[in-house]
Design an enzyme around this catalytic site. Structure first.
Site, PDB file in Angstrom:
ATOM      1  N   LYS A   1      -2.217  -1.403  -3.867  1.00 25.29           N
ATOM      2  CA  LYS A   1      -3.085  -0.231  -3.776  1.00 25.29           C
ATOM      3  C   LYS A   1      -2.255   1.035  -3.819  1.00 25.29           C
ATOM      4  O   LYS A   1      -1.247   1.087  -3.112  1.00 25.29           O
ATOM      5  CB  LYS A   1      -3.828  -0.307  -2.447  1.00 25.29           C
ATOM      6  CG  LYS A   1      -4.698   0.874  -2.137  1.00 25.29           C
ATOM      7  CD  LYS A   1      -5.296   0.691  -0.794  1.00 25.29           C
ATOM      8  CE  LYS A   1      -6.001   1.973  -0.398  1.00 25.29           C
ATOM      9  NZ  LYS A   1      -6.443   1.941   0.938  1.00 25.29           N
TER      10      LYS A   1
ATOM     11  N   LYS B   1       0.857  -1.181   0.000  1.00 24.56           N
ATOM     12  CA  LYS B   1       0.000   0.000   0.000  1.00 24.56           C
ATOM     13  C   LYS B   1       0.892   1.229   0.000  1.00 24.56           C
ATOM     14  O   LYS B   1       1.699   1.421   0.914  1.00 24.56           O
ATOM     15  CB  LYS B   1      -0.887  -0.011   1.243  1.00 24.56           C
ATOM     16  CG  LYS B   1      -1.768   1.224   1.354  1.00 24.56           C
ATOM     17  CD  LYS B   1      -2.728   1.113   2.516  1.00 24.56           C
ATOM     18  CE  LYS B   1      -3.524   2.386   2.703  1.00 24.56           C
ATOM     19  NZ  LYS B   1      -4.447   2.284   3.830  1.00 24.56           N
TER      20      LYS B   1
HETATM   21  C1  PBG Z   1      -7.314   3.149   5.793  1.00 21.92           C
HETATM   22  C2  PBG Z   1      -7.585   3.114   4.342  1.00 21.92           C
HETATM   23  C3  PBG Z   1      -7.414   4.121   3.372  1.00 21.92           C
HETATM   24  C4  PBG Z   1      -7.941   3.598   2.185  1.00 21.92           C
HETATM   25  C5  PBG Z   1      -8.357   2.308   2.448  1.00 21.92           C
HETATM   26  N1  PBG Z   1      -8.110   2.020   3.774  1.00 21.92           N
HETATM   27  C6  PBG Z   1      -6.928   5.513   3.473  1.00 21.92           C
HETATM   28  C7  PBG Z   1      -5.546   5.816   3.856  1.00 21.92           C
HETATM   29  O1  PBG Z   1      -4.680   4.942   3.998  1.00 21.92           O
HETATM   30  O2  PBG Z   1      -5.322   6.992   4.082  1.00 21.92           O
HETATM   31  C8  PBG Z   1      -8.048   4.343   0.883  1.00 21.92           C
HETATM   32  C9  PBG Z   1      -9.132   3.858  -0.030  1.00 21.92           C
HETATM   33  C10 PBG Z   1      -9.457   4.770  -1.152  1.00 21.92           C
HETATM   34  O3  PBG Z   1      -8.844   5.836  -1.369  1.00 21.92           O
HETATM   35  O4  PBG Z   1     -10.391   4.437  -1.873  1.00 21.92           O
HETATM   36  N2  PBG Z   1      -6.021   3.051   6.174  1.00 21.92           N
END
Ligand code: PBG
Length: 327
Positions: free
Chosen positions: A249, A196
């Site tokens: 992601k 991520k």
């Molecule tokens: C929580 C999380 C996030 C997303 C999914 N889980 C946000 C982040 O890490 O700030 C983002 C999902 C999206 O942008 O659609 N940690």
């Protein structure tokens, strides 16, 4: 001599039937996971301004939503919670009566066959908006781990089918696996957000989930987008710790990472087509600058072609509706 004029690649493109016959990748509604935002309260159905068509729903509003998802043959939802109370340690993330826990029970009652994935993280539940425990100005990895294990366990206890940690703390898959196993949830899989990236494409989500960090940024735990090889190390580590499905992601600016992961690992691979990617398509479509339907088909197909088996996407309901119309 294998060349023009004997060879003409256009021969297989002449009709739709021929093109369909030689098609290498296809998106199936069965590949998709639809994210759902659940907010504490009653009678709430609030559209998220940067994500047209996506709503924050209170648990009592969920039935209609998940029935529609199931009717469209989308196999799974991914739940995000927006609690009433936030504190330093995000304790409402693992409260048995927490908003996600309520939502899981509601969904399992109304549409039991729908797979319920839950996002396991603290950022929506902490007053500071970080994904872990804050000590001084640092996000403390090891103090966060037991809390994440508690969140995952409470989701499993409420009836979640799969837990999906998105916090990017080192070692969290291991502690979540151990805690699930110790408590009789050996059968519950973990989908880890293994690679991520710290991404500006999460902007609209943070509005939706009220989860923007109140100080600093997430660069000390989420990945640096300049790096590709490091993603493979993250994934390798999560698989070793017990992840059943791995996720990359965001998706669109990271198709190369998806392809490398596909070539390297055998486990099911997911990609998250995130909020900012959705918002860009919606904004351009509203202006009449893009054909939304065509662009969504192209985007989702590209993610599959890159190697993803599963796609988490806010376009899921639209895509399923269009697919049904084309048949
Ligand atoms: C929580 C999380 C996030 C997303 C999914 N889980 C946000 C982040 O890490 O700030 C983002 C999902 C999206 O942008 O659609 N940690």
């Amino acid at each position: 001599m294998a060349g023009f004029p004997h060879l003409r690649l256009r021969r297989l493109r002449r009709t739709e039937a021929l093109r369909a016959l030689v098609r290498e990748s296809r998106v199936d509604v069965g590949d998709l996971i639809y994210p759902v935002f659940v907010v504490e309260g009653k009678g709430i159905k609030q559209e998220i301004s940067a994500m047209p068509g996506i709503f924050r729903l209170s648990p009592d509003q969920l039935d209609a939503e998940v029935e529609e998802v199931a009717r469209l043959k989308i196999p799974a939802v991914l739940l995000f919670g927006i609690p009433e109370q936030k504190d330093e340690t995000g304790s409402s993330a693992y409260a048995p009566g927490g908003v996600v826990q309520q939502a899981i029970r509601t969904i399992k009652k109304s549409v039991p066959q729908l797979l319920v994935f839950t996002d396991v993280c603290l950022c929506e539940y902490t007053s500071h908006g970080h994904c872990g425990v804050v000590v001084g100005d640092q996000i403390d990895n090891d103090r966060t781990l037991p809390l994440l294990a508690k969140v995952a366990l409470s989701h499993a206890e409420a009836g979640a089918d799969i837990v999906a940690p998105s916090d990017m703390m080192d070692g969290r898959v291991k502690v979540i696996r151990e805690s699930l196993d110790k408590n009789g949830f050996q059968h519950i899989p973990i989908l880890s957000y293994a690679a991520k990236y710290a991404s500006a494409f999460y902007g609209p989500f943070r509005e939706a989930a009220e989860s923007a960090p109140q100080f600093g940024d997430r660069l000390s735990y989420q990945m640096d987008y300049h790096n590709g090889r490091e993603a493979l190390r993250e994934i390798e580590q999560d698989i070793a710790e017990g992840a059943d499905i791995i996720m990359i992601k965001p998706a669109l600016a990271y198709l190369d990472v998806i392809r490398q992961a596909r070539n390297t690992f055998g486990c099911p691979l997911a990609a998250y087509n995130v909020s900012g990617e959705y918002a860009m398509v919606k904004a351009a479509a509203e202006q009449g600058w893009l054909d939304e339907r065509k662009v969504v088909f192209e985007i989702l197909t590209a993610i599959k072609r890159a190697g993803a088996d599963i796609i988490v996407t806010y376009h899921a309901k639209d895509f399923a509706t269009w697919m049904a119309e084309e048949r």
